[in-house]
Design an enzyme around this catalytic site. Structure first.
Site, PDB file in Angstrom:
ATOM      1  N   THR A   1       9.939  -7.148 -12.666  1.00  0.00           N
ATOM      2  CA  THR A   1       9.481  -8.530 -12.638  1.00  0.00           C
ATOM      3  C   THR A   1       8.402  -8.816 -11.572  1.00  0.00           C
ATOM      4  OG1 THR A   1      11.660  -9.182 -13.416  1.00  0.00           O
ATOM      5  CG2 THR A   1      10.256 -10.777 -12.684  1.00  0.00           C
TER       6      THR A   1
ATOM      7  N   ALA B   1       0.789  -1.149   0.017  1.00  0.00           N
ATOM      8  CA  ALA B   1       0.188   0.082   0.214  1.00  0.00           C
ATOM      9  C   ALA B   1       0.679   1.167  -0.095  1.00  0.00           C
ATOM     10  CB  ALA B   1      -1.073  -0.081   1.059  1.00  0.00           C
TER      11      ALA B   1
ATOM     12  N   ASN C   1      -5.696   3.797  10.226  1.00  0.00           N
ATOM     13  CA  ASN C   1      -5.072   2.521  10.818  1.00  0.00           C
ATOM     14  C   ASN C   1      -4.754   2.481  12.297  1.00  0.00           C
ATOM     15  OD1 ASN C   1      -3.483   4.534   9.459  1.00  0.00           O
ATOM     16  ND2 ASN C   1      -1.809   3.858  10.644  1.00  0.00           N
TER      17      ASN C   1
ATOM     18  N   CYS D   1       4.205   1.517  12.124  1.00  0.00           N
ATOM     19  CA  CYS D   1       5.169   2.474  11.564  1.00  0.00           C
ATOM     20  C   CYS D   1       5.853   3.494  12.168  1.00  0.00           C
ATOM     21  CB  CYS D   1       4.522   2.977  10.318  1.00  0.00           C
ATOM     22  SG  CYS D   1       3.636   1.603   9.373  1.00  0.00           S
TER      23      CYS D   1
ATOM     24  N   GLN E   1      -6.320  -0.832   5.236  1.00  0.00           N
ATOM     25  CA  GLN E   1      -6.811  -1.361   6.397  1.00  0.00           C
ATOM     26  C   GLN E   1      -8.328  -1.807   6.210  1.00  0.00           C
ATOM     27  OE1 GLN E   1      -5.740  -1.901   9.601  1.00  0.00           O
ATOM     28  NE2 GLN E   1      -3.743  -0.942   9.314  1.00  0.00           N
TER      29      GLN E   1
ATOM     30  N   ALA F   1      -1.944  -7.129   0.679  1.00  0.00           N
ATOM     31  CA  ALA F   1      -2.098  -8.559   1.056  1.00  0.00           C
ATOM     32  C   ALA F   1      -2.025  -8.618   2.611  1.00  0.00           C
ATOM     33  CB  ALA F   1      -1.230  -9.491   0.340  1.00  0.00           C
ATOM     34  N   HIS F   2      -0.625  -8.081   3.282  1.00  0.00           N
ATOM     35  CA  HIS F   2      -0.639  -8.554   4.569  1.00  0.00           C
ATOM     36  C   HIS F   2      -1.196  -8.042   5.687  1.00  0.00           C
ATOM     37  CE1 HIS F   2       1.434  -5.046   6.489  1.00  0.00           C
ATOM     38  NE2 HIS F   2       1.485  -4.470   5.225  1.00  0.00           N
TER      39      HIS F   2
HETATM   40  C1  LIG Z   1      -3.864   2.894   6.099  1.00  0.00           C
HETATM   41  C2  LIG Z   1      -2.483   2.300   5.659  1.00  0.00           C
HETATM   42  N1  LIG Z   1      -1.690   2.747   4.640  1.00  0.00           N
HETATM   43  C3  LIG Z   1      -0.802   2.180   4.104  1.00  0.00           C
HETATM   44  C4  LIG Z   1       0.037   1.040   4.684  1.00  0.00           C
HETATM   45  C5  LIG Z   1       1.228   0.676   4.249  1.00  0.00           C
HETATM   46  O1  LIG Z   1       0.913  -0.425   3.658  1.00  0.00           O
HETATM   47  P1  LIG Z   1       2.160  -1.546   3.236  1.00  0.00           P
HETATM   48  O2  LIG Z   1       2.909  -2.139   4.707  1.00  0.00           O
HETATM   49  O3  LIG Z   1       1.507  -2.486   2.584  1.00  0.00           O
HETATM   50  O4  LIG Z   1       3.085  -0.544   2.717  1.00  0.00           O
HETATM   51  C6  LIG Z   1      -0.366   0.733   6.048  1.00  0.00           C
HETATM   52  C7  LIG Z   1       0.082  -0.110   6.733  1.00  0.00           C
HETATM   53  O5  LIG Z   1       0.293  -0.204   8.008  1.00  0.00           O
HETATM   54  C8  LIG Z   1      -1.799   1.384   6.595  1.00  0.00           C
HETATM   55  O6  LIG Z   1      -2.429   0.957   7.472  1.00  0.00           O
END
Ligand SMILES: Cc1ncc(COP(=O)(O)O)c(C=O)c1O
Length: 381
Positions: A243, A74, A155, A328, A183, A204-205
């Site tokens: 790739t 994302a 988030n 983060c 989210q 995906a995660h």
């Molecule tokens: C709202 C939101 N946007 C973006 C991200 C970033 O996603 P990614 O870890 O796939 O880069 C997160 C991940 O914590 C998120 O919660």
């Protein structure tokens, strides 16, 4: 030692079914080839896997397969959406909010600073309920607004933005609507057409798929133009070179398939556990709910505990995996900027804790968490 994972909003474990499919796309015996290899059967098979995954992931959000651009997650999708759209303009205005993920905020700040004032960004502040409203977007809209970028689910607190209503505000205006749905995907039913978005970031995660794979939905229409930000090879219809990671992509697809098979059941499961958690916490007293009571993702609960230092509380809850602010930001001890934007004083913003439940959370996990929190709070208070 009993350890309970209540940080599904940071990431989810990969589902066993997903890991199994991924393993089938790595080794010589498996479907390992480069999907861009056109000269042999190995390549064609890999391409086939990637393209059927594209159909599956598109289905998850009500898109067509031609509207899915694979990315690394994302963060990259958000970068591609914002930078990729603005590159088509000499100047312009963007509307976002102060409670977006850093992947949006930092990208917007970059666009403001790196182009000598060519791009201006309005950061909407959440209202008293912690929500960004269509009325706010309407008021901020200018004739040169190129892009509105707002998240579906926050988030940190889990609050849901009414993207559908915001898209109605934009009807008849040239501004594109981007939604960071990292989210929301896999947690809520999502339909890009119903929401009325032009661009949507997913990964995906957060839904039992692997880390390092995501997608940007790009609505197929002449007015939705996204300029590539990673050059070389012209993959993904010239929008994102590199790739393709077949094993990650099929993992994402399997995760999407699993979610679609039981979304309603998962929503109920998450709601039930989250609501039990809140009921138990409320009973302890001195706990404020930072998440919206109704307009909130089913698996999120953000609370602040009065009379305790947030950092000490988190450190004392050593048997619980929870989060202060977003993962983060967990390296930083600054109070959560989201909770600050909600109007919380530094002390309560520091004491904010995000609990997030998921597919593998059990009722006994919640009961254990409650007893741990009670024990620790009694000791600290
Ligand atoms: C709202 C939101 N946007 C973006 C991200 C970033 O996603 P990614 O870890 O796939 O880069 C997160 C991940 O914590 C998120 O919660």
């Amino acid at each position: 030692m009993n350890l309970v994972y209540l940080d599904y909003a940071a990431t989810t474990p990969v589902a066993a079914e997903v890991a199994q499919v991924m393993a089938q796309h790595l080794t010589l015996e498996g479907n390992f080839a480069n999907p861009a290899s056109r000269s042999h059967r190995f390549g064609w098979q890999a391409e086939e896997a990637v393209e059927s995954a594209r159909i599956q992931v598109a289905k998850l959000i009500g898109a067509s397969n031609r509207e899915i651009v694979w990315t690394s997650g994302a963060t990259e999708s958000n970068n591609l959406a914002i930078k990729g759209v603005l590159e088509g303009f000499d100047t312009g205005h963007v509307i976002t909010s102060s409670i977006e993920h850093k992947a949006i905020l930092d990208t917007c700040a970059y666009m403001e600073s790196a182009y000598q004032g060519r791009f201006e960004v309005t950061y909407l502040e959440p209202n008293d309920e912690g929500l960004i409203t269509p009325e706010q977007v309407e008021q901020a809209l200018r004739s040169d607004t190129r892009l509105v970028s707002l998240m579906l689910v926050n988030n940190e607190i889990g609050n849901i933005t009414d993207i559908k209503a915001i898209s109605k505000v934009l009807a008849g205006h040239d501004a594109l609507l981007h939604c960071d749905a990292a989210q929301g995907t896999g947690k809520l039913a999502i339909d890009v057409v119903e929401l009325g978005v032009d661009l949507m970031s997913i990964c995906a995660h957060k839904m039992y798929g692997p880390k390092g794979i995501g997608a940007l939905y790009v609505r197929k229409a002449a007015e939705v133009k996204v300029y590539q930000q990673i050059h070389g090879g012209g993959h993904e219809r010239g929008m994102r070179s590199g790739t393709l990671a077949t094993h990650q992509i099929v993992g994402f697809s399997k995760a999407a398939e699993l979610v679609m098979a039981n979304l309603e059941g998962e929503i109920q499961h998450n709601c039930k556990l989250r609501d039990r958690l809140w009921q138990g916490l409320e009973g302890l007293g001195g706990v404020a709910r930072n998440s919206h009571a109704i307009q909130c993702s089913p698996n999120h609960l953000n609370v602040s505990f009065a009379g305790v230092d947030g950092e000490i509380l988190l450190a004392s809850l050593a048997q619980l995996a929870v989060s202060s602010g977003s993962a983060c930001n967990s390296a930083s001890v600054a109070p959560s900027y989201v909770l600050k934007a909600l109007g919380l004083a530094d002390e309560l913003a520091h004491a904010g804790i995000r609990f997030s439940v998921g597919r593998y959370t059990t009722e006994s996990d919640i009961e254990f968490a409650l007893s741990e929190i009670e024990r620790v709070l009694t000791a600290l208070r």
